[in-house]
Design an enzyme around this catalytic site. Structure first.
Site, PDB file in Angstrom:
ATOM      1  CB  CYS A  78      -0.587  -0.177   1.364  1.00  0.00           C
ATOM      2  SG  CYS A  78      -2.014   1.393   1.917  1.00  0.00           S
ATOM      3  CB  CYS A  84      -2.356   4.350   6.720  1.00  0.00           C
ATOM      4  SG  CYS A  84      -4.563   3.948   7.801  1.00  0.00           S
ATOM      5  CD  GLU A 339     -25.179  -6.780  21.429  1.00  0.00           C
ATOM      6  OE1 GLU A 339     -24.473  -7.572  21.466  1.00  0.00           O
ATOM      7  OE2 GLU A 339     -24.740  -6.150  21.505  1.00  0.00           O
ATOM      8  CB  CYS A 414     -11.464  -9.313  19.172  1.00  0.00           C
ATOM      9  SG  CYS A 414     -11.974  -8.299  20.325  1.00  0.00           S
TER      10      CYS A 414
HETATM   11  N1  SAH Z   1     -20.458 -12.645  19.139  1.00  0.00           N
HETATM   12  C1  SAH Z   1     -21.085 -11.793  17.498  1.00  0.00           C
HETATM   13  C2  SAH Z   1     -21.011  -9.893  18.554  1.00  0.00           C
HETATM   14  C3  SAH Z   1     -19.175  -9.842  19.287  1.00  0.00           C
HETATM   15  S1  SAH Z   1     -18.383  -8.781  19.386  1.00  0.00           S
HETATM   16  C4  SAH Z   1     -20.788 -11.714  17.113  1.00  0.00           C
HETATM   17  O1  SAH Z   1     -19.798 -12.674  16.620  1.00  0.00           O
HETATM   18  O2  SAH Z   1     -20.833 -11.841  15.652  1.00  0.00           O
HETATM   19  C5  SAH Z   1     -19.201  -8.519  21.140  1.00  0.00           C
HETATM   20  C6  SAH Z   1     -20.485  -7.917  21.332  1.00  0.00           C
HETATM   21  O3  SAH Z   1     -20.401  -7.266  22.363  1.00  0.00           O
HETATM   22  C7  SAH Z   1     -21.067  -6.456  20.312  1.00  0.00           C
HETATM   23  O4  SAH Z   1     -22.413  -6.793  20.219  1.00  0.00           O
HETATM   24  C8  SAH Z   1     -21.657  -5.891  21.697  1.00  0.00           C
HETATM   25  O5  SAH Z   1     -22.315  -4.353  21.562  1.00  0.00           O
HETATM   26  C9  SAH Z   1     -21.700  -6.490  22.980  1.00  0.00           C
HETATM   27  N2  SAH Z   1     -21.405  -6.131  24.548  1.00  0.00           N
HETATM   28  C10 SAH Z   1     -20.996  -5.145  25.155  1.00  0.00           C
HETATM   29  N3  SAH Z   1     -20.528  -5.476  25.962  1.00  0.00           N
HETATM   30  C11 SAH Z   1     -21.374  -5.879  26.370  1.00  0.00           C
HETATM   31  C12 SAH Z   1     -21.982  -6.565  27.428  1.00  0.00           C
HETATM   32  N4  SAH Z   1     -21.523  -6.092  28.635  1.00  0.00           N
HETATM   33  N5  SAH Z   1     -23.448  -7.190  27.562  1.00  0.00           N
HETATM   34  C13 SAH Z   1     -23.537  -8.060  26.311  1.00  0.00           C
HETATM   35  N6  SAH Z   1     -23.149  -7.531  25.299  1.00  0.00           N
HETATM   36  C14 SAH Z   1     -22.125  -6.587  24.930  1.00  0.00           C
END
Ligand code: SAH
Length: 457
Positions: A78, A84, A339, A414
């Site tokens: 890139c 960046c 969630e 992550c």
């Molecule tokens: N398992 C899903 C999302 C993972 S990302 C997938 O693979 O697509 C993490 C998620 O946790 C996000 O959607 C975020 O909104 C949510 N989140 C953040 N803090 C939270 C909490 N205290 N309780 C429940 N969900 C939460």
């Protein structure tokens, strides 16, 4: 206390060898026992370095000249890589990136988690580690006589114009360029962070890679603005493949990209995508994994670790739009997803219905409040899956999991450092970490995703 001797001083020039990577992909090495971080250097390289910051236990340096170069060093693809900062590893062969990501996970698990006897597999990589992102979000700013859209220069909020991003799906690059041009042509005022003036803040795009559907989100400072109708008309004309055009209103002085209010300007409220044989509706503000090819690998691994036979009650904490929940539901007795974002749960319920999956229940709320409530109601769980954001699980949630005593915990993470911290707590609470699979969801960057399997001792 004995005074520690620091062998370097600020502004001193030294020669040193590098042995590993730091969190941001910078080279790490020891000079007379003292740890230094230097961006742009690879493990196995020797370099002349200028010391720029000296702390008690470690310091930072700037690369002056490479003395020995690594065979894993390559020319970054890139042209804006250096300015960046969105990618950190383009100067390293992909094979080596995968190797270093595994080492990063291992280092965290041993150093922070103090867990020794665990299998950490080779990182699952991509066949073609480019153009993978299904979502792009770029800030907009004013430039002499017009409007630019790009990225913030490293560690600043100065927007630099960008023609394309090599880790984005080409459709995302195309949509952004088109909107940038139209907005400039019809004189939409770019947002100015400093005085909180102007309209267009961010352009956000998303593609359903397996369906071809496309969503475009205009994040604006306020709902109404001059030439709004003209903007919509031109966008719809010039992006004939668009599925959904959304306005998201964000009139706050904040770094958070999207505001709470989304308005559908044209087309559908959601786009659909599929992972495996499951179809998902995705709303503007819902989280959806950005690398579809690797998401499949990640979810398959999570499902494998859950070892479901059809008789299990499973909790999916931090479930987003219910992606993992629906994968699990096909093999479980009942799945309970939780969630915190209401729109995501709305999508999750819609997704269950869309796929005719009935053995799943979704609830809005913080995992650390909702799961103790389920516990009080007498829910018996066999498997708990968690997939928290970078900061990891809430500490009280980990205590609840320990009390619930599921047979297995599958931890999707992550961030290896919070994963390591949380695994330690679960280990102390009676679980054993059996294996960890790193998955490369974010090639060319230092980010690494992992799935860990824990069983009750
Ligand atoms: N398992 C899903 C999302 C993972 S990302 C997938 O693979 O697509 C993490 C998620 O946790 C996000 O959607 C975020 O909104 C949510 N989140 C953040 N803090 C939270 C909490 N205290 N309780 C429940 N969900 C939460």
């Amino acid at each position: 206390m004995e005074k520690v001797q620091i062998p370097v001083q600020k502004n001193q020039y030294i020669e040193m060898e590098f042995t590993g990577f730091g969190h941001d992909g910078e080279g790490v090495g020891k000079y007379q026992g003292y740890t230094l971080f230097v961006p742009g250097v690879l493990p196995g390289e020797k370099a002349k370095v200028k010391v720029i910051k000296v702390k008690k236990n470690y310091g930072y340096g700037r690369l002056i000249e490479l003395i020995d170069t690594s065979q894993d060093r390559i020319e970054p693809k890139c042209s804006i890589y250096k300015q960046c900062g969105g990618c950190q590893l383009q100067h390293i062969t992909y094979q080596e990136q995968l190797k270093q990501k595994r080492l990063l996970v291992e280092d965290n698990i041993k150093r922070i988690g103090k867990i020794e006897d665990v299998v950490i597999h080779q990182t699952l990589g991509m066949r073609d580690p480019w153009n993978y992102r299904n979502k792009s979000q770029v800030p907009v700013a004013k430039r002499e006589g017009g409007l630019i859209a790009g990225f913030y220069a490293k560690r600043t909020h100065d927007v630099i114009d960008m023609k394309e991003c090599l880790i984005q799906q080409e459709e995302n690059n195309y949509m952004i360029q088109t909107v940038r041009r139209i907005a400039e042509e019809i004189g939409i005022a770019p947002y100015d962070e400093k005085n909180h003036q102007g309209i267009l803040r961010h352009i956000v795009t998303r593609v359903g890679v397996n369906t071809g559907e496309r969503m475009l989100i205009l994040v604006t400072n306020g709902k109404d603005f001059p030439n709004k109708e003209e903007l919509i008309k031109r966008i719809v004309e010039e992006l004939p493949d668009l599925t959904s055009l959304i306005q998201n209103v964000n009139d706050q002085r904040t770094n958070v990209i999207m505001g709470l209010k989304s308005i559908t300007l044209w087309g559908r409220d959601v786009i659909y995508d599929t992972i495996g044989d499951i179809k998902f509706a995705i709303s503007p503000r819902s989280f959806y994994q950005v690398n579809p090819e690797q998401t499949k690998q990640l979810y398959d691994k999570a499902l494998e670790y859950a070892m479901l036979t059809g008789n299990e009650n499973v909790i999916d904490a931090y479930c987003g739009i219910g992606t993992i929940s629906l994968f699990l539901a096909k093999k479980a007795k009942q799945v309970y997803g939780v969630e915190i974002v209401p729109e995501a749960i709305k999508d999750a319920k819609k997704n269950a219905e869309l796929n005719g999956i009935k053995n799943v229940t979704f609830e809005v709320g913080a995992a650390e409040t909702v799961i103790p409530k389920w516990q009080q109601q007498g829910l018996n769980v066999d498997v708990v899956v968690v997939d928290p954001p970078r900061k990891g699980c809430d500490q009280s949630l980990l205590q609840t999991i320990i009390e619930l005593k599921p047979k297995r915990v599958v931890y999707v993470s992550c961030n290896p450092s919070t994963l390591a911290r949380d695994l330690r707590i679960l280990e102390d609470g009676g679980f054993k970490t059996i294996e960890i699979q790193p998955v490369d969801m974010f090639p060319q960057t230092t980010h690494v995703e992992s799935v860990a399997l824990l069983t009750l001792k």
